[in-house]
Design a protein around this motif. Structure first.
Motif, PDB file in Angstrom:
ATOM      1  N   ILE A  65       0.865  -1.187   0.000  1.00 31.88           N
ATOM      2  CA  ILE A  65       0.000   0.000   0.000  1.00 31.88           C
ATOM      3  C   ILE A  65       0.897   1.232   0.000  1.00 31.88           C
ATOM      4  CG2 ILE A  65      -1.756   1.277   1.282  1.00 31.88           C
ATOM      5  CD1 ILE A  65      -1.316  -2.345   2.163  1.00 31.88           C
ATOM      6  N   THR A  66       0.647   2.143  -0.933  1.00 32.67           N
ATOM      7  CA  THR A  66       1.428   3.379  -1.025  1.00 32.67           C
ATOM      8  C   THR A  66       0.516   4.561  -0.753  1.00 32.67           C
ATOM      9  OG1 THR A  66       2.880   2.373  -2.685  1.00 32.67           O
ATOM     10  CG2 THR A  66       2.948   4.764  -2.476  1.00 32.67           C
ATOM     11  N   TYR A  67       0.862   5.331   0.275  1.00 33.06           N
ATOM     12  CA  TYR A  67       0.141   6.539   0.666  1.00 33.06           C
ATOM     13  C   TYR A  67       1.012   7.720   0.255  1.00 33.06           C
ATOM     14  CZ  TYR A  67      -2.281   9.884   3.743  1.00 33.06           C
ATOM     15  OH  TYR A  67      -2.983  10.950   4.247  1.00 33.06           O
ATOM     16  N   VAL A  68       0.534   8.518  -0.677  1.00 32.72           N
ATOM     17  CA  VAL A  68       1.330   9.625  -1.201  1.00 32.72           C
ATOM     18  C   VAL A  68       1.109  10.853  -0.318  1.00 32.72           C
ATOM     19  CG1 VAL A  68       1.864  11.055  -3.196  1.00 32.72           C
ATOM     20  CG2 VAL A  68       1.151   8.674  -3.527  1.00 32.72           C
ATOM     21  N   ARG A  69       2.197  11.330   0.279  1.00 37.77           N
ATOM     22  CA  ARG A  69       2.127  12.480   1.185  1.00 37.77           C
ATOM     23  C   ARG A  69       2.317  13.803   0.450  1.00 37.77           C
ATOM     24  NH1 ARG A  69       6.679  12.239   4.439  1.00 37.77           N
ATOM     25  NH2 ARG A  69       5.741  13.946   5.617  1.00 37.77           N
ATOM     26  N   LYS A  70       3.163  13.802  -0.571  1.00 38.89           N
ATOM     27  CA  LYS A  70       3.470  15.029  -1.315  1.00 38.89           C
ATOM     28  C   LYS A  70       3.890  14.635  -2.722  1.00 38.89           C
ATOM     29  CE  LYS A  70       6.621  19.009  -1.321  1.00 38.89           C
ATOM     30  NZ  LYS A  70       7.782  19.644  -0.630  1.00 38.89           N
ATOM     31  N   GLY A  71       3.488  15.425  -3.723  1.00 44.02           N
ATOM     32  CA  GLY A  71       3.868  15.113  -5.094  1.00 44.02           C
ATOM     33  C   GLY A  71       2.981  14.042  -5.683  1.00 44.02           C
ATOM     34  N   ALA A  72       3.576  13.138  -6.455  1.00 42.35           N
ATOM     35  CA  ALA A  72       2.823  12.057  -7.095  1.00 42.35           C
ATOM     36  C   ALA A  72       3.786  10.941  -7.470  1.00 42.35           C
ATOM     37  CB  ALA A  72       2.093  12.565  -8.340  1.00 42.35           C
ATOM     38  N   ILE A  73       3.240   9.732  -7.584  1.00 50.01           N
ATOM     39  CA  ILE A  73       4.029   8.569  -7.992  1.00 50.01           C
ATOM     40  C   ILE A  73       3.353   7.952  -9.218  1.00 50.01           C
ATOM     41  CG2 ILE A  73       2.867   6.821  -6.583  1.00 50.01           C
ATOM     42  CD1 ILE A  73       6.656   7.153  -6.754  1.00 50.01           C
ATOM     43  N   THR A  74       4.171   7.561 -10.204  1.00 50.88           N
ATOM     44  CA  THR A  74       3.669   6.960 -11.438  1.00 50.88           C
ATOM     45  C   THR A  74       4.037   5.482 -11.474  1.00 50.88           C
ATOM     46  OG1 THR A  74       3.780   9.047 -12.647  1.00 50.88           O
ATOM     47  CG2 THR A  74       3.760   7.024 -13.957  1.00 50.88           C
ATOM     48  N   HIS A  75       3.037   4.642 -11.624  1.00 49.98           N
ATOM     49  CA  HIS A  75       3.174   3.189 -11.554  1.00 49.98           C
ATOM     50  C   HIS A  75       2.970   2.572 -12.934  1.00 49.98           C
ATOM     51  CE1 HIS A  75       2.141  -0.936 -10.011  1.00 49.98           C
ATOM     52  NE2 HIS A  75       1.356  -0.917 -11.078  1.00 49.98           N
ATOM     53  N   GLU A  76       3.786   1.559 -13.258  1.00 47.76           N
ATOM     54  CA  GLU A  76       3.554   0.691 -14.415  1.00 47.76           C
ATOM     55  C   GLU A  76       3.890  -0.730 -14.000  1.00 47.76           C
ATOM     56  OE1 GLU A  76       5.139   1.751 -18.208  1.00 47.76           O
ATOM     57  OE2 GLU A  76       4.991   3.907 -17.824  1.00 47.76           O
ATOM     58  N   ASP A  77       3.162  -1.718 -14.556  1.00 42.82           N
ATOM     59  CA  ASP A  77       3.435  -3.100 -14.163  1.00 42.82           C
ATOM     60  C   ASP A  77       3.267  -4.058 -15.330  1.00 42.82           C
ATOM     61  OD1 ASP A  77       0.685  -4.003 -14.284  1.00 42.82           O
ATOM     62  OD2 ASP A  77       0.326  -3.074 -12.349  1.00 42.82           O
ATOM     63  N   SER A  78       3.625  -5.303 -15.066  1.00 42.93           N
ATOM     64  CA  SER A  78       3.609  -6.344 -16.095  1.00 42.93           C
ATOM     65  C   SER A  78       2.215  -6.792 -16.480  1.00 42.93           C
ATOM     66  CB  SER A  78       4.436  -7.546 -15.621  1.00 42.93           C
ATOM     67  OG  SER A  78       3.994  -8.006 -14.351  1.00 42.93           O
ATOM     68  N   LEU A  79       1.186  -6.325 -15.759  1.00 47.44           N
ATOM     69  CA  LEU A  79      -0.203  -6.609 -16.127  1.00 47.44           C
ATOM     70  C   LEU A  79      -0.743  -5.576 -17.108  1.00 47.44           C
ATOM     71  CD1 LEU A  79      -1.685  -7.482 -12.612  1.00 47.44           C
ATOM     72  CD2 LEU A  79      -0.754  -9.049 -14.321  1.00 47.44           C
ATOM     73  N   GLY A  80       0.066  -4.557 -17.407  1.00 45.45           N
ATOM     74  CA  GLY A  80      -0.376  -3.496 -18.296  1.00 45.45           C
ATOM     75  C   GLY A  80      -1.002  -2.312 -17.594  1.00 45.45           C
ATOM     76  N   ASN A  81      -1.008  -2.320 -16.254  1.00 44.62           N
ATOM     77  CA  ASN A  81      -1.562  -1.191 -15.510  1.00 44.62           C
ATOM     78  C   ASN A  81      -0.617  -0.004 -15.566  1.00 44.62           C
ATOM     79  OD1 ASN A  81      -3.927  -2.521 -14.348  1.00 44.62           O
ATOM     80  ND2 ASN A  81      -2.454  -3.705 -13.165  1.00 44.62           N
ATOM     81  N   LYS A  82      -1.181   1.191 -15.702  1.00 41.18           N
ATOM     82  CA  LYS A  82      -0.433   2.438 -15.615  1.00 41.18           C
ATOM     83  C   LYS A  82      -1.281   3.418 -14.825  1.00 41.18           C
ATOM     84  CE  LYS A  82       1.905   1.975 -20.102  1.00 41.18           C
ATOM     85  NZ  LYS A  82       2.185   2.637 -21.411  1.00 41.18           N
TER      86      LYS A  82
END
Length: 233
Positions: A65-82
Protein backbone atom coordinates in the motif's frame (compact mmCIF):
# COMPACT_ATOMS: atom_id res chain seq x y z
CA UNK A 1 1.04 -0.99 25.40
CA UNK A 2 2.54 1.79 23.28
CA UNK A 3 6.09 1.76 21.97
CA UNK A 4 7.15 5.07 20.41
CA UNK A 5 9.71 4.78 17.62
CA UNK A 6 10.99 8.29 17.04
CA UNK A 7 11.80 9.39 13.51
CA UNK A 8 15.42 9.98 14.60
CA UNK A 9 15.73 6.34 15.74
CA UNK A 10 14.60 4.81 12.44
CA UNK A 11 16.98 2.96 10.17
CA UNK A 12 17.47 4.10 6.63
CA UNK A 13 19.74 5.15 3.82
CA UNK A 14 20.50 8.15 1.62
CA UNK A 15 20.98 7.09 -1.99
CA UNK A 16 21.00 10.62 -3.32
CA UNK A 17 17.88 10.21 -5.45
CA UNK A 18 16.15 8.34 -2.60
CA UNK A 19 16.13 9.28 1.06
CA UNK A 20 14.58 6.34 2.92
CA UNK A 21 13.63 5.79 6.54
CA UNK A 22 12.53 2.34 7.72
CA UNK A 23 10.22 1.73 10.68
CA UNK A 24 11.02 -1.99 10.38
CA UNK A 25 14.02 -4.03 9.28
CA UNK A 26 14.42 -3.54 5.54
CA UNK A 27 17.23 -3.85 2.97
CA UNK A 28 20.56 -3.24 4.76
CA UNK A 29 18.86 -2.10 8.00
CA UNK A 30 18.23 -4.86 10.53
CA UNK A 31 16.97 -4.54 14.09
CA UNK A 32 15.74 -7.81 15.67
CA UNK A 33 13.29 -5.81 17.80
CA UNK A 34 11.76 -4.19 14.71
CA UNK A 35 11.09 -6.95 12.21
CA UNK A 36 7.29 -6.67 12.04
CA UNK A 37 4.27 -5.62 14.09
CA UNK A 38 1.65 -8.27 13.77
CA UNK A 39 1.08 -8.81 10.05
CA UNK A 40 2.58 -5.39 9.22
CA UNK A 41 6.02 -6.10 7.79
CA UNK A 42 7.24 -2.81 6.24
CA UNK A 43 6.61 0.89 6.78
CA UNK A 44 9.00 2.96 4.69
CA UNK A 45 9.08 6.77 4.72
CA UNK A 46 10.57 7.64 1.31
CA UNK A 47 11.49 10.92 -0.38
CA UNK A 48 12.11 10.46 -4.11
CA UNK A 49 13.91 13.12 -6.14
CA UNK A 50 12.26 14.52 -9.31
CA UNK A 51 12.57 12.38 -12.46
CA UNK A 52 13.95 9.38 -10.58
CA UNK A 53 12.47 6.23 -9.10
CA UNK A 54 12.47 2.48 -8.84
CA UNK A 55 13.06 0.64 -12.14
CA UNK A 56 11.11 -2.57 -12.91
CA UNK A 57 11.51 -5.15 -10.14
CA UNK A 58 9.50 -8.17 -8.96
CA UNK A 59 7.30 -8.85 -5.92
CA UNK A 60 5.16 -11.76 -4.81
CA UNK A 61 3.02 -12.76 -1.81
CA UNK A 62 2.76 -9.29 -0.29
CA UNK A 63 0.10 -6.57 -0.04
CA UNK A 64 1.81 -3.25 -0.83
CA UNK A 65 0.00 0.00 0.00
CA UNK A 66 1.43 3.38 -1.02
CA UNK A 67 0.14 6.54 0.67
CA UNK A 68 1.33 9.62 -1.20
CA UNK A 69 2.13 12.48 1.18
CA UNK A 70 3.47 15.03 -1.32
CA UNK A 71 3.87 15.11 -5.09
CA UNK A 72 2.82 12.06 -7.09
CA UNK A 73 4.03 8.57 -7.99
CA UNK A 74 3.67 6.96 -11.44
CA UNK A 75 3.17 3.19 -11.55
CA UNK A 76 3.55 0.69 -14.41
CA UNK A 77 3.43 -3.10 -14.16
CA UNK A 78 3.61 -6.34 -16.10
CA UNK A 79 -0.20 -6.61 -16.13
CA UNK A 80 -0.38 -3.50 -18.30
CA UNK A 81 -1.56 -1.19 -15.51
CA UNK A 82 -0.43 2.44 -15.61
CA UNK A 83 -1.41 5.13 -13.16
CA UNK A 84 -0.42 8.33 -11.40
CA UNK A 85 -1.30 8.62 -7.71
CA UNK A 86 -1.28 12.13 -6.24
CA UNK A 87 -0.79 13.50 -2.73
CA UNK A 88 -3.55 12.38 -0.39
CA UNK A 89 -4.42 9.40 -2.57
CA UNK A 90 -3.63 5.71 -2.17
CA UNK A 91 -2.59 2.84 -4.42
CA UNK A 92 -2.58 -0.87 -3.63
CA UNK A 93 -0.64 -3.65 -5.32
CA UNK A 94 -1.48 -7.21 -4.38
CA UNK A 95 1.64 -9.00 -5.58
CA UNK A 96 0.03 -12.43 -5.34
CA UNK A 97 1.68 -15.08 -7.47
CA UNK A 98 4.08 -12.52 -8.92
CA UNK A 99 4.22 -9.10 -10.59
CA UNK A 100 6.90 -6.85 -12.08
CA UNK A 101 6.45 -3.12 -11.54
CA UNK A 102 8.19 0.26 -11.58
CA UNK A 103 7.52 3.40 -9.52
CA UNK A 104 8.80 6.80 -10.69
CA UNK A 105 8.51 10.39 -9.59
CA UNK A 106 7.78 12.12 -12.91
CA UNK A 107 7.16 15.44 -11.16
CA UNK A 108 9.31 18.58 -10.87
CA UNK A 109 9.35 18.40 -7.06
CA UNK A 110 10.31 15.65 -4.60
CA UNK A 111 7.65 13.04 -3.93
CA UNK A 112 7.11 11.82 -0.38
CA UNK A 113 5.38 8.52 0.32
CA UNK A 114 4.64 6.05 3.05
CA UNK A 115 4.91 2.53 1.67
CA UNK A 116 3.43 -0.26 3.76
CA UNK A 117 3.78 -4.00 3.23
CA UNK A 118 1.26 -6.29 4.92
CA UNK A 119 1.59 -10.05 4.85
CA UNK A 120 -1.31 -11.75 3.01
CA UNK A 121 -3.72 -14.01 4.82
CA UNK A 122 -3.39 -16.57 2.02
CA UNK A 123 -1.18 -17.19 -0.99
CA UNK A 124 -1.97 -18.09 -4.58
CA UNK A 125 -4.04 -15.02 -5.50
CA UNK A 126 -3.74 -13.46 -8.95
CA UNK A 127 -1.80 -10.16 -8.77
CA UNK A 128 -3.66 -6.87 -9.17
CA UNK A 129 -3.22 -3.10 -8.82
CA UNK A 130 -5.61 -0.27 -8.04
CA UNK A 131 -5.62 3.39 -7.05
CA UNK A 132 -8.23 5.87 -5.87
CA UNK A 133 -8.52 9.37 -4.43
CA UNK A 134 -9.44 9.89 -0.79
CA UNK A 135 -10.18 13.63 -0.44
CA UNK A 136 -8.86 15.08 2.79
CA UNK A 137 -12.19 16.77 3.38
CA UNK A 138 -13.81 13.36 3.68
CA UNK A 139 -11.30 12.45 6.40
CA UNK A 140 -11.75 15.62 8.43
CA UNK A 141 -12.27 14.69 12.05
CA UNK A 142 -12.80 11.00 11.36
CA UNK A 143 -11.00 7.86 10.32
CA UNK A 144 -11.64 6.66 6.77
CA UNK A 145 -10.69 3.15 5.68
CA UNK A 146 -8.26 3.42 2.75
CA UNK A 147 -7.47 -0.27 2.19
CA UNK A 148 -9.07 -3.31 3.76
CA UNK A 149 -9.24 -7.07 3.72
CA UNK A 150 -12.90 -7.04 4.83
CA UNK A 151 -15.87 -7.14 2.46
CA UNK A 152 -17.95 -4.72 4.55
CA UNK A 153 -15.39 -1.94 3.87
CA UNK A 154 -16.87 -1.53 0.41
CA UNK A 155 -15.40 1.93 -0.29
CA UNK A 156 -11.82 0.91 0.49
CA UNK A 157 -9.24 -0.53 -1.87
CA UNK A 158 -9.24 -4.32 -1.35
CA UNK A 159 -6.28 -6.26 0.02
CA UNK A 160 -5.79 -9.98 0.75
CA UNK A 161 -4.98 -9.50 4.45
CA UNK A 162 -6.53 -9.56 7.90
CA UNK A 163 -5.90 -5.82 8.18
CA UNK A 164 -7.13 -2.29 7.54
CA UNK A 165 -5.28 0.90 6.60
CA UNK A 166 -7.03 4.07 7.76
CA UNK A 167 -6.41 7.81 7.51
CA UNK A 168 -7.71 10.95 9.20
CA UNK A 169 -7.08 14.68 9.32
CA UNK A 170 -7.59 16.32 12.71
CA UNK A 171 -7.70 19.88 13.96
CA UNK A 172 -5.77 20.68 17.14
CA UNK A 173 -7.78 19.48 20.13
CA UNK A 174 -9.93 17.01 18.20
CA UNK A 175 -10.22 13.43 19.48
CA UNK A 176 -11.22 10.26 17.67
CA UNK A 177 -11.80 6.75 18.96
CA UNK A 178 -11.13 3.53 17.08
CA UNK A 179 -12.41 0.14 18.33
CA UNK A 180 -9.15 -1.76 17.94
CA UNK A 181 -9.63 -4.78 20.18
CA UNK A 182 -7.10 -6.05 22.70
CA UNK A 183 -5.97 -8.94 20.46
CA UNK A 184 -5.08 -6.67 17.52
CA UNK A 185 -1.88 -4.83 16.65
CA UNK A 186 -1.97 -1.18 15.49
CA UNK A 187 0.74 1.04 14.09
CA UNK A 188 0.15 4.79 13.79
CA UNK A 189 2.27 7.46 12.13
CA UNK A 190 1.38 11.17 11.89
CA UNK A 191 2.27 12.34 8.38
CA UNK A 192 2.19 15.88 9.77
CA UNK A 193 1.50 17.32 13.20
CA UNK A 194 1.55 15.66 16.60
CA UNK A 195 -1.00 13.55 18.46
CA UNK A 196 -1.40 12.03 21.91
CA UNK A 197 -2.27 8.40 22.67
CA UNK A 198 -2.81 7.31 26.27
CA UNK A 199 -0.95 10.42 27.46
CA UNK A 200 2.01 9.74 25.14
CA UNK A 201 3.04 12.24 22.46
CA UNK A 202 3.61 10.98 18.91
CA UNK A 203 5.30 13.60 16.73
CA UNK A 204 5.30 13.91 12.96
CA UNK A 205 6.76 10.81 11.24
CA UNK A 206 7.29 8.99 14.57
CA UNK A 207 5.82 5.49 14.77
CA UNK A 208 3.59 4.25 17.58
CA UNK A 209 3.38 0.45 17.94
CA UNK A 210 0.16 -0.24 19.85
CA UNK A 211 -1.23 -3.44 21.37
CA UNK A 212 -3.49 -4.65 24.19
CA UNK A 213 -5.80 -1.64 23.87
CA UNK A 214 -9.53 -2.24 23.44
CA UNK A 215 -10.38 1.27 22.22
CA UNK A 216 -7.68 3.47 20.72
CA UNK A 217 -8.17 7.18 21.47
CA UNK A 218 -6.14 9.69 19.47
CA UNK A 219 -6.04 13.40 20.38
CA UNK A 220 -4.51 15.97 18.07
CA UNK A 221 -2.05 18.24 19.84
CA UNK A 222 -1.62 20.19 16.58
CA UNK A 223 -3.38 20.07 13.23
CA UNK A 224 -2.45 16.57 12.14
CA UNK A 225 -2.77 13.99 9.39
CA UNK A 226 -2.48 10.38 10.56
CA UNK A 227 -2.19 6.95 8.96
CA UNK A 228 -3.14 3.89 11.01
CA UNK A 229 -2.77 0.16 10.34
CA UNK A 230 -4.96 -2.30 12.24
CA UNK A 231 -3.52 -5.79 11.69
CA UNK A 232 -3.87 -9.31 13.00
CA UNK A 233 -1.32 -10.46 15.55
Amino acid sequence: MIDIRSFASLGGADHGWLKAKHHFSFADYYDPARVHWGELRVWNDDTIAPNTGFPPHPHRDMEIITYVRKGAITHEDSLGNKGRTEAGDVQVMSAGTGILHSEYNRETEPTQIFQLWIMPSERGFAPRWGSRPFPKGDRAGRLVTLASGYENDAEALPIHADARVLGATLKAGQEIDYPLGSERFAYLVPAVGAVEIEGTRVSARDGAAISKIETLRVKALEDAEIVLVDAAA
